[in-house]
Design a protein around this motif. Structure first.
Motif, PDB file in Angstrom:
ATOM      1  N   TYR A 136      -0.123  15.385   5.603  1.00 54.27           N
ATOM      2  CA  TYR A 136      -0.087  13.943   5.413  1.00 54.27           C
ATOM      3  C   TYR A 136      -1.463  13.409   5.082  1.00 54.27           C
ATOM      4  O   TYR A 136      -2.459  13.765   5.712  1.00 54.27           O
ATOM      5  N   CYS A 137      -1.487  12.508   4.123  1.00 56.58           N
ATOM      6  CA  CYS A 137      -2.696  11.774   3.789  1.00 56.58           C
ATOM      7  C   CYS A 137      -2.770  10.532   4.683  1.00 56.58           C
ATOM      8  O   CYS A 137      -1.736   9.906   4.964  1.00 56.58           O
ATOM      9  N   ALA A 138      -3.975  10.169   5.082  1.00 56.16           N
ATOM     10  CA  ALA A 138      -4.165   8.993   5.921  1.00 56.16           C
ATOM     11  C   ALA A 138      -5.332   8.171   5.385  1.00 56.16           C
ATOM     12  O   ALA A 138      -6.320   8.725   4.900  1.00 56.16           O
ATOM     13  N   ALA A 139      -5.214   6.846   5.499  1.00 56.65           N
ATOM     14  CA  ALA A 139      -6.265   5.949   5.026  1.00 56.65           C
ATOM     15  C   ALA A 139      -6.534   4.870   6.067  1.00 56.65           C
ATOM     16  O   ALA A 139      -5.707   4.614   6.941  1.00 56.65           O
ATOM     17  N   SER A 158     -10.089   6.050  11.320  1.00 57.71           N
ATOM     18  CA  SER A 158     -11.291   6.016  12.141  1.00 57.71           C
ATOM     19  C   SER A 158     -11.850   7.422  12.284  1.00 57.71           C
ATOM     20  O   SER A 158     -11.142   8.331  12.709  1.00 57.71           O
ATOM     21  N   VAL A 159     -13.124   7.577  11.920  1.00 57.23           N
ATOM     22  CA  VAL A 159     -13.756   8.886  12.033  1.00 57.23           C
ATOM     23  C   VAL A 159     -13.825   9.321  13.488  1.00 57.23           C
ATOM     24  O   VAL A 159     -13.739  10.506  13.808  1.00 57.23           O
ATOM     25  N   VAL A 160     -13.940   8.345  14.403  1.00 59.11           N
ATOM     26  CA  VAL A 160     -14.097   8.671  15.823  1.00 59.11           C
ATOM     27  C   VAL A 160     -12.743   8.870  16.503  1.00 59.11           C
ATOM     28  O   VAL A 160     -12.489   9.897  17.115  1.00 59.11           O
ATOM     29  N   SER A 161     -11.878   7.865  16.400  1.00 62.96           N
ATOM     30  CA  SER A 161     -10.605   7.915  17.123  1.00 62.96           C
ATOM     31  C   SER A 161      -9.518   8.672  16.376  1.00 62.96           C
ATOM     32  O   SER A 161      -8.506   9.051  16.961  1.00 62.96           O
ATOM     33  N   ARG A 162      -9.712   8.859  15.057  1.00 65.59           N
ATOM     34  CA  ARG A 162      -8.719   9.522  14.195  1.00 65.59           C
ATOM     35  C   ARG A 162      -7.438   8.698  14.064  1.00 65.59           C
ATOM     36  O   ARG A 162      -6.412   9.213  13.657  1.00 65.59           O
ATOM     37  N   HIS A 163      -7.517   7.413  14.423  1.00 64.90           N
ATOM     38  CA  HIS A 163      -6.365   6.533  14.222  1.00 64.90           C
ATOM     39  C   HIS A 163      -6.368   6.042  12.785  1.00 64.90           C
ATOM     40  O   HIS A 163      -7.410   5.676  12.246  1.00 64.90           O
ATOM     41  N   ALA A 164      -5.182   6.054  12.148  1.00 68.08           N
ATOM     42  CA  ALA A 164      -5.064   5.621  10.757  1.00 68.08           C
ATOM     43  C   ALA A 164      -4.068   4.477  10.635  1.00 68.08           C
ATOM     44  O   ALA A 164      -3.081   4.413  11.362  1.00 68.08           O
ATOM     45  N   THR A 165      -4.351   3.598   9.689  1.00 68.01           N
ATOM     46  CA  THR A 165      -3.463   2.467   9.438  1.00 68.01           C
ATOM     47  C   THR A 165      -2.362   2.823   8.454  1.00 68.01           C
ATOM     48  O   THR A 165      -1.230   2.355   8.606  1.00 68.01           O
ATOM     49  N   TYR A 166      -2.711   3.636   7.466  1.00 67.01           N
ATOM     50  CA  TYR A 166      -1.761   3.956   6.406  1.00 67.01           C
ATOM     51  C   TYR A 166      -1.521   5.463   6.346  1.00 67.01           C
ATOM     52  O   TYR A 166      -2.456   6.256   6.496  1.00 67.01           O
ATOM     53  N   TRP A 167      -0.252   5.807   6.065  1.00 68.31           N
ATOM     54  CA  TRP A 167       0.154   7.213   5.978  1.00 68.31           C
ATOM     55  C   TRP A 167       0.985   7.465   4.747  1.00 68.31           C
ATOM     56  O   TRP A 167       1.755   6.593   4.325  1.00 68.31           O
ATOM     57  N   GLY A 168       0.836   8.646   4.187  1.00 70.68           N
ATOM     58  CA  GLY A 168       1.724   9.062   3.119  1.00 70.68           C
ATOM     59  C   GLY A 168       2.995   9.666   3.680  1.00 70.68           C
ATOM     60  O   GLY A 168       3.158   9.777   4.897  1.00 70.68           O
ATOM     61  N   GLN A 169       3.882  10.067   2.773  1.00 68.73           N
ATOM     62  CA  GLN A 169       5.157  10.647   3.187  1.00 68.73           C
ATOM     63  C   GLN A 169       5.052  12.142   3.470  1.00 68.73           C
ATOM     64  O   GLN A 169       5.962  12.715   4.068  1.00 68.73           O
ATOM     65  N   GLY A 170       3.983  12.753   3.027  1.00 66.21           N
ATOM     66  CA  GLY A 170       3.775  14.167   3.316  1.00 66.21           C
ATOM     67  C   GLY A 170       4.155  15.080   2.166  1.00 66.21           C
ATOM     68  O   GLY A 170       5.018  14.745   1.352  1.00 66.21           O
ATOM     69  N   VAL A 185       0.835  -1.192   0.000  1.00 69.78           N
ATOM     70  CA  VAL A 185       0.000   0.000   0.000  1.00 69.78           C
ATOM     71  C   VAL A 185       0.875   1.250   0.000  1.00 69.78           C
ATOM     72  O   VAL A 185       1.850   1.343   0.744  1.00 69.78           O
ATOM     73  N   GLN A 186       0.523   2.168  -0.857  1.00 65.33           N
ATOM     74  CA  GLN A 186       1.226   3.453  -0.895  1.00 65.33           C
ATOM     75  C   GLN A 186       0.223   4.587  -0.985  1.00 65.33           C
ATOM     76  O   GLN A 186      -0.772   4.494  -1.704  1.00 65.33           O
ATOM     77  N   LEU A 187       0.503   5.650  -0.251  1.00 64.47           N
ATOM     78  CA  LEU A 187      -0.246   6.894  -0.350  1.00 64.47           C
ATOM     79  C   LEU A 187       0.753   7.967  -0.763  1.00 64.47           C
ATOM     80  O   LEU A 187       1.758   8.169  -0.082  1.00 64.47           O
ATOM     81  N   VAL A 188       0.476   8.629  -1.870  1.00 63.57           N
ATOM     82  CA  VAL A 188       1.397   9.635  -2.383  1.00 63.57           C
ATOM     83  C   VAL A 188       0.675  10.974  -2.484  1.00 63.57           C
ATOM     84  O   VAL A 188      -0.280  11.113  -3.257  1.00 63.57           O
ATOM     85  N   MET A 214     -10.876   8.271   4.752  1.00 56.39           N
ATOM     86  CA  MET A 214      -9.550   8.820   4.477  1.00 56.39           C
ATOM     87  C   MET A 214      -9.510  10.246   5.003  1.00 56.39           C
ATOM     88  O   MET A 214     -10.557  10.853   5.263  1.00 56.39           O
ATOM     89  N   GLY A 215      -8.315  10.769   5.141  1.00 55.81           N
ATOM     90  CA  GLY A 215      -8.255  12.120   5.678  1.00 55.81           C
ATOM     91  C   GLY A 215      -6.894  12.748   5.552  1.00 55.81           C
ATOM     92  O   GLY A 215      -5.988  12.207   4.901  1.00 55.81           O
ATOM     93  N   TRP A 216      -6.789  13.917   6.184  1.00 55.20           N
ATOM     94  CA  TRP A 216      -5.554  14.688   6.148  1.00 55.20           C
ATOM     95  C   TRP A 216      -5.171  15.112   7.559  1.00 55.20           C
ATOM     96  O   TRP A 216      -6.042  15.469   8.386  1.00 55.20           O
ATOM     97  N   PHE A 217      -3.886  15.087   7.805  1.00 52.77           N
ATOM     98  CA  PHE A 217      -3.292  15.600   9.021  1.00 52.77           C
ATOM     99  C   PHE A 217      -2.179  16.562   8.622  1.00 52.77           C
ATOM    100  O   PHE A 217      -1.774  16.589   7.455  1.00 52.77           O
ATOM    101  N   ARG A 218      -1.681  17.321   9.575  1.00 54.61           N
ATOM    102  CA  ARG A 218      -0.551  18.194   9.289  1.00 54.61           C
ATOM    103  C   ARG A 218       0.343  18.306  10.509  1.00 54.61           C
ATOM    104  O   ARG A 218      -0.096  18.121  11.641  1.00 54.61           O
ATOM    105  N   GLN A 219       1.597  18.619  10.240  1.00 60.31           N
ATOM    106  CA  GLN A 219       2.560  18.818  11.313  1.00 60.31           C
ATOM    107  C   GLN A 219       3.369  20.065  11.012  1.00 60.31           C
ATOM    108  O   GLN A 219       4.119  20.106  10.032  1.00 60.31           O
ATOM    109  N   ALA A 220       3.193  21.055  11.848  1.00 60.68           N
ATOM    110  CA  ALA A 220       3.944  22.300  11.712  1.00 60.68           C
ATOM    111  C   ALA A 220       5.297  22.145  12.391  1.00 60.68           C
ATOM    112  O   ALA A 220       5.465  21.300  13.277  1.00 60.68           O
ATOM    113  N   PRO A 221       6.270  22.955  11.988  1.00 60.69           N
ATOM    114  CA  PRO A 221       7.603  22.861  12.609  1.00 60.69           C
ATOM    115  C   PRO A 221       7.532  23.009  14.119  1.00 60.69           C
ATOM    116  O   PRO A 221       6.932  23.944  14.641  1.00 60.69           O
TER     117      PRO A 221
END
Length: 120
Positions: free
Chosen positions: A95-98, A101-113, A2-5, A34-41
């Motif tokens: 970051y893309c996530a797949a 969980s809509v409730v817990s926001r835990h994701a199994t798969y992540w992209g590289q960002g 699995v890849q998320l790009v 699926m969803g999106w997360f972000r990480q600021a410096p």
């Protein structure tokens, strides 16, 4: 495998817009949120938006509500994030996530960002 790009990041001036895309391969996610997360410096990764498998359940972080729009194309196995009225506070790696969980926001798969930089 699995890849998320992710793609679509870049440098934009405050008030501008960007559209991020995430292409999934290796399996279909048409039955998964699926969803999106972000990480600021210097900060922890934070939730941005999630979309249910049918597109019917959509939630946003308060900080982006009204400015960002998440969407998906199950036929293409893609998820998108339209970002409008960007501010320097939106500068982050997105970051893309797949299998998210809509409730817990835990994701199994992540992209590289993909980097998003908003200049003032």
């Amino acid at each position: 495998q699995v890849q998320l790009v992710e793609s679509g990041g870049g440098l934009v001036q405050a008030g501008g817009s960007l559209r991020l895309s995430c292409a999934a391969s290796g399996r279909t996610f048409r039955r998964s949120a699926m969803g999106w997360f972000r990480q600021a410096p210097g900060k922890e990764r934070e939730f941005v938006a999630v979309i249910g498998w049918s597109g019917g359940s959509i939630y946003y972080a308060d900080s982006v509500k009204g400015r960002f729009t998440i969407s998906r194309d199950n036929a293409k196995n893609k998820v998108y994030l339209q970002m409008n009225s960007l501010t320097p506070a939106d500068t982050a790696v997105y970051y893309c996530a797949a299998d998210l969980s809509v409730v817990s926001r835990h994701a199994t798969y992540w992209g590289q960002g993909t980097h998003v930089t908003v200049s003032s």
